[in-house]
Write an enzyme that holds these catalytic residues in place. Sequence first.
Site, short mmCIF file in Angstrom:
data_model
loop_
_atom_site.label_atom_id
_atom_site.label_comp_id
_atom_site.label_asym_id
_atom_site.label_seq_id
_atom_site.Cartn_x
_atom_site.Cartn_y
_atom_site.Cartn_z
N CYS A 30 -4.77 2.37 -3.67
CA CYS A 30 -3.53 2.91 -3.08
C CYS A 30 -2.36 1.94 -3.27
O CYS A 30 -1.50 1.82 -2.39
CB CYS A 30 -3.70 3.25 -1.60
N LYS A 75 -10.26 -1.40 10.29
CA LYS A 75 -10.33 -2.56 9.39
C LYS A 75 -10.59 -3.85 10.16
O LYS A 75 -10.55 -4.95 9.61
CB LYS A 75 -9.03 -2.67 8.59
N HIS A 121 0.87 -1.18 0.00
CA HIS A 121 0.00 0.00 0.00
C HIS A 121 0.91 1.23 0.00
O HIS A 121 2.01 1.18 0.54
CB HIS A 121 -0.83 -0.05 1.29
N GLN A 135 -4.42 -5.58 6.76
CA GLN A 135 -5.39 -6.53 6.17
C GLN A 135 -5.33 -7.90 6.83
O GLN A 135 -5.99 -8.83 6.37
CB GLN A 135 -5.13 -6.67 4.66
N ASP A 152 3.16 -4.73 7.98
CA ASP A 152 1.91 -3.97 7.93
C ASP A 152 0.75 -4.97 8.03
O ASP A 152 0.50 -5.73 7.09
CB ASP A 152 1.89 -3.18 6.61
N1 PMP Z 1 -1.72 -0.93 4.46
C1 PMP Z 1 -2.69 -1.67 3.94
C2 PMP Z 1 -2.38 -3.04 3.44
C3 PMP Z 1 -3.99 -1.15 3.84
O1 PMP Z 1 -4.97 -1.88 3.31
C4 PMP Z 1 -4.24 0.15 4.31
C5 PMP Z 1 -5.62 0.78 4.20
N2 PMP Z 1 -6.24 0.58 2.98
C6 PMP Z 1 -3.20 0.87 4.88
C7 PMP Z 1 -1.95 0.30 4.94
C8 PMP Z 1 -3.41 2.23 5.45
O2 PMP Z 1 -4.22 2.14 6.57
P1 PMP Z 1 -4.82 3.44 7.26
O3 PMP Z 1 -5.46 4.22 6.14
O4 PMP Z 1 -5.84 2.90 8.21
O5 PMP Z 1 -3.73 4.17 7.91
#
Ligand code: PMP
Length: 413
Positions: A371, A233, A130, A210, A207
């Site tokens: 993203c 999430k 991401h 997910q 990270d």
């Molecule tokens: N990493 C991953 C794999 C994500 O799916 C997301 C959110 N789509 C993020 C980072 C960023 O998370 P946040 O917007 O809650 O900071």
Amino acid sequence: MRPEASFMELDILSLRKEFPVLDQAVNGHPLVYFDNAATTQKPKSVIQSLVDYYSGYNANIHRGIHTLAEKATRAFEETRESARQFLNAAEREEIIFVRGVTEAVNLVASSFGKMVLRPGDEILVSGLEHHSNIVPWQLAAEALGAQLQVIPVTEEGELDLQAFEQRLSKKTRLVAVNHASNSLGTINPVKHIVERAHAFGAYVLVDGAQAAAHLDIDVRDMDCDFYCLSGHKMYGPTGVGVLYGKRSLLEKMPPYQGGGEMIKEVTFEKTTFNDLPYKFEAGTPNIADVIALNEAIRFIQRNGKAAIRHHENELLGYATTRLQKVEGVRLIGTAREKVSVQSFLLEGMHPFDVGQLLDARGIAVRTGHHCTQPLMDRFGIEGTVRASFAVYNTRDEIDRMIEALERISSLRR
Ligand code: PMP
């Protein structure tokens, strides 16, 4: 590794009643919510916890000696203990509350980056990341003279582990990788990645955005140096997340932000910093949402990750099989191990149009690059349609999406 718990099959229809938002019509159709990888819905217990705090014991925490402040502090710190158990971290001092994964990665890239990165060092990120796990590293690399390297992704959407091995060297200072991919659902072999990175003296940030709602997480078994998650999430509120870091590293790291709570003593000549975890929690934290995050953890634990995963795997398998039979559908992301995310394209149609047509039938999916622009580039596409499932989704809902897609597919010339 903790043993896989045995589980009872979940009663999804009664579990759905815990989620008020699901009970509504959108564009004249019962809502089908398949945008769970972006954010999950919240159970009543989480919502009630916010109401209880604001209507019963709203107070600033830690410094107050009055009853409300003590109650709020206790509830806030109870979430820290729950998060510690949720991740199987050794100590509560290793659990830092942040706004979410984005802030967690920025904190580590900035503070830990300053501490360990030297000109010529390499930061290895994966092609599945991401933007939140790419851009903070680019900023740190640029500021400190380090280079970004990338672990390539196979046609199925898995990390190319041979290439990973080849990219590791004594120059690798840090590896940043997700536990599961938000665009493709791929579950990465994080334990193996940590082991190999450590063999080269590199640190690892995982990270878990997910993974948190789906997979068992055991940071001690994984031996990662940092792990992060976002509450929203995993059935929790927005604006709150957790950064886990090994105590030995957190202790040596410089503060990320300065202000209240993170200090021991301030004079104009010199400031000394607070102990862990408060050194990294400057300012009044997101008290209400931290407290409500505990309810999200309880929701997951009440149902059990094994049972949740079993149900979501069934949904994923069913959706994948049915999607493959829709004329013109191309699946993107067919890794062997996946969380409940399926990206796809409908030949000859822009993902955005597919998303809008599904929305007209009350079906919420996400369209676009999610993203993960470098990952989309890898597949030579601009974006995908992504259906992502949570514990409250059903086969009937998948049938409705497939039926709608069949209609949309037949509209193509
Ligand atoms: N990493 C991953 C794999 C994500 O799916 C997301 C959110 N789509 C993020 C980072 C960023 O998370 P946040 O917007 O809650 O900071």
